[in-house]
Motif scaffolding. Structure first.
Motif, PDB file in Angstrom:
ATOM      1  N   ARG A  38       0.816  -1.220   0.000  1.00 53.73           N
ATOM      2  CA  ARG A  38       0.000   0.000   0.000  1.00 53.73           C
ATOM      3  C   ARG A  38       0.850   1.272   0.000  1.00 53.73           C
ATOM      4  NH1 ARG A  38      -5.299   0.623   1.448  1.00 53.73           N
ATOM      5  NH2 ARG A  38      -5.295  -1.438   2.337  1.00 53.73           N
ATOM      6  N   ASP A  39       1.933   1.290   0.751  1.00 47.41           N
ATOM      7  CA  ASP A  39       2.713   2.509   0.925  1.00 47.41           C
ATOM      8  C   ASP A  39       3.970   2.565   0.061  1.00 47.41           C
ATOM      9  OD1 ASP A  39       4.042   0.514   2.219  1.00 47.41           O
ATOM     10  OD2 ASP A  39       4.301   1.587   4.103  1.00 47.41           O
ATOM     11  N   SER A  40       4.030   1.741  -0.959  1.00 45.16           N
ATOM     12  CA  SER A  40       5.202   1.711  -1.826  1.00 45.16           C
ATOM     13  C   SER A  40       5.292   2.967  -2.686  1.00 45.16           C
ATOM     14  CB  SER A  40       5.143   0.481  -2.737  1.00 45.16           C
ATOM     15  OG  SER A  40       6.197   0.520  -3.665  1.00 45.16           O
ATOM     16  N   GLY A  41       6.508   3.417  -2.930  1.00 44.67           N
ATOM     17  CA  GLY A  41       6.733   4.534  -3.835  1.00 44.67           C
ATOM     18  C   GLY A  41       6.685   4.091  -5.292  1.00 44.67           C
ATOM     19  N   SER A  42       6.710   2.791  -5.519  1.00 41.50           N
ATOM     20  CA  SER A  42       6.695   2.244  -6.871  1.00 41.50           C
ATOM     21  C   SER A  42       5.265   2.139  -7.398  1.00 41.50           C
ATOM     22  CB  SER A  42       7.345   0.864  -6.879  1.00 41.50           C
ATOM     23  OG  SER A  42       7.061   0.195  -8.085  1.00 41.50           O
ATOM     24  N   GLN A  43       4.991   2.791  -8.496  1.00 37.95           N
ATOM     25  CA  GLN A  43       3.666   2.728  -9.117  1.00 37.95           C
ATOM     26  C   GLN A  43       3.326   1.292  -9.514  1.00 37.95           C
ATOM     27  OE1 GLN A  43       1.487   4.798  -8.924  1.00 37.95           O
ATOM     28  NE2 GLN A  43       0.082   4.669 -10.613  1.00 37.95           N
ATOM     29  N   THR A  44       4.321   0.552  -9.966  1.00 36.14           N
ATOM     30  CA  THR A  44       4.095  -0.838 -10.370  1.00 36.14           C
ATOM     31  C   THR A  44       3.673  -1.687  -9.178  1.00 36.14           C
ATOM     32  OG1 THR A  44       5.720  -0.627 -12.136  1.00 36.14           O
ATOM     33  CG2 THR A  44       5.159  -2.858 -11.460  1.00 36.14           C
ATOM     34  N   LEU A  45       4.351  -1.547  -8.047  1.00 38.58           N
ATOM     35  CA  LEU A  45       3.998  -2.335  -6.862  1.00 38.58           C
ATOM     36  C   LEU A  45       2.623  -1.963  -6.332  1.00 38.58           C
ATOM     37  CD1 LEU A  45       7.321  -2.585  -4.830  1.00 38.58           C
ATOM     38  CD2 LEU A  45       6.140  -4.387  -6.093  1.00 38.58           C
ATOM     39  N   ARG A  46       2.222  -0.699  -6.475  1.00 34.98           N
ATOM     40  CA  ARG A  46       0.906  -0.286  -5.996  1.00 34.98           C
ATOM     41  C   ARG A  46      -0.226  -0.873  -6.830  1.00 34.98           C
ATOM     42  NH1 ARG A  46       1.653   6.005  -4.930  1.00 34.98           N
ATOM     43  NH2 ARG A  46       3.179   5.683  -6.530  1.00 34.98           N
ATOM     44  N   ARG A  47       0.082  -1.398  -8.012  1.00 40.25           N
ATOM     45  CA  ARG A  47      -0.937  -2.008  -8.863  1.00 40.25           C
ATOM     46  C   ARG A  47      -1.164  -3.481  -8.518  1.00 40.25           C
ATOM     47  NH1 ARG A  47       1.381  -1.672 -14.331  1.00 40.25           N
ATOM     48  NH2 ARG A  47      -0.492  -2.829 -14.876  1.00 40.25           N
ATOM     49  N   ILE A  48      -0.264  -4.095  -7.742  1.00 36.49           N
ATOM     50  CA  ILE A  48      -0.355  -5.519  -7.427  1.00 36.49           C
ATOM     51  C   ILE A  48      -1.173  -5.701  -6.147  1.00 36.49           C
ATOM     52  CG2 ILE A  48       0.943  -7.614  -6.909  1.00 36.49           C
ATOM     53  CD1 ILE A  48       3.305  -6.337  -8.452  1.00 36.49           C
ATOM     54  N   HIS A  49      -2.179  -6.562  -6.221  1.00 37.71           N
ATOM     55  CA  HIS A  49      -3.101  -6.800  -5.114  1.00 37.71           C
ATOM     56  C   HIS A  49      -3.282  -8.297  -4.905  1.00 37.71           C
ATOM     57  CE1 HIS A  49      -3.875  -2.689  -6.206  1.00 37.71           C
ATOM     58  NE2 HIS A  49      -4.642  -2.526  -5.148  1.00 37.71           N
ATOM     59  N   PHE A  50      -3.943  -8.634  -3.821  1.00 37.74           N
ATOM     60  CA  PHE A  50      -4.267 -10.037  -3.593  1.00 37.74           C
ATOM     61  C   PHE A  50      -5.689 -10.164  -3.068  1.00 37.74           C
ATOM     62  CE2 PHE A  50      -2.976  -8.694   0.600  1.00 37.74           C
ATOM     63  CZ  PHE A  50      -3.750  -9.441   1.467  1.00 37.74           C
ATOM     64  N   ALA A  51      -6.246 -11.323  -3.306  1.00 40.06           N
ATOM     65  CA  ALA A  51      -7.550 -11.682  -2.749  1.00 40.06           C
ATOM     66  C   ALA A  51      -7.336 -12.964  -1.956  1.00 40.06           C
ATOM     67  CB  ALA A  51      -8.579 -11.907  -3.853  1.00 40.06           C
ATOM     68  N   ARG A  52      -7.579 -12.914  -0.664  1.00 44.65           N
ATOM     69  CA  ARG A  52      -7.449 -14.102   0.190  1.00 44.65           C
ATOM     70  C   ARG A  52      -8.800 -14.805   0.234  1.00 44.65           C
ATOM     71  NH1 ARG A  52      -3.787 -13.250   4.542  1.00 44.65           N
ATOM     72  NH2 ARG A  52      -2.455 -13.877   2.840  1.00 44.65           N
ATOM     73  N   LEU A  53      -8.770 -16.087  -0.070  1.00 45.80           N
ATOM     74  CA  LEU A  53      -9.997 -16.865  -0.118  1.00 45.80           C
ATOM     75  C   LEU A  53     -10.269 -17.557   1.212  1.00 45.80           C
ATOM     76  CD1 LEU A  53      -9.609 -18.505  -3.640  1.00 45.80           C
ATOM     77  CD2 LEU A  53     -10.496 -16.253  -3.027  1.00 45.80           C
ATOM     78  N   ARG A  54     -11.529 -17.736   1.500  1.00 42.13           N
ATOM     79  CA  ARG A  54     -11.919 -18.495   2.692  1.00 42.13           C
ATOM     80  C   ARG A  54     -11.478 -19.942   2.514  1.00 42.13           C
ATOM     81  NH1 ARG A  54     -16.329 -14.978   1.952  1.00 42.13           N
ATOM     82  NH2 ARG A  54     -16.475 -13.509   3.676  1.00 42.13           N
ATOM     83  N   ARG A  55     -11.374 -20.648   3.596  1.00 44.37           N
ATOM     84  CA  ARG A  55     -10.806 -22.000   3.608  1.00 44.37           C
ATOM     85  C   ARG A  55     -11.406 -22.943   2.566  1.00 44.37           C
ATOM     86  NH1 ARG A  55      -7.624 -24.966   7.138  1.00 44.37           N
ATOM     87  NH2 ARG A  55      -7.439 -23.068   8.346  1.00 44.37           N
TER      88      ARG A  55
END
Length: 87
Positions: A38-55
């Motif tokens: 979230r707090d990265s100065g890199s625009q590329t890293l700020r575009r990468i996200h994750f979705a954690r799935l329920r068990r």
């Protein structure tokens, strides 16, 4: 637990990203959707996200829905990393 990693297209605004995360978190089986850095100065890293799935979620169904969203550039389930005992 399974995570889906996804990259949001570069031309998607911050407001659109927030709305996208809300939509992804509303997918049945998704527990959490958030940026990786979230707090990265890199625009590329700020575009990468994750979705954690329920068990007991169906990962391929969730992955298909996320891949089908026009704001998403790429989505995949990363290979699991083994622990000290290889699991």
């Amino acid at each position: 637990m399974t995570d889906i990693m996804f990259t949001i297209r570069a031309d998607v605004s911050v407001e659109e990203r927030e709305r996208l995360l809300i939509r992804i978190q509303a997918i049945p089986g998704v527990e959490l959707a958030a940026p990786v850095k979230r707090d990265s100065g890199s625009q590329t890293l700020r575009r990468i996200h994750f979705a954690r799935l329920r068990r007991h979620s169906e990962a391929t169904d969730c992955l298909s829905v996320i891949r089908g969203m026009p704001e998403v550039e790429d989505a995949n389930i990363p290979a699991r990393r083994g622990g000290a005992n290889g699991t």
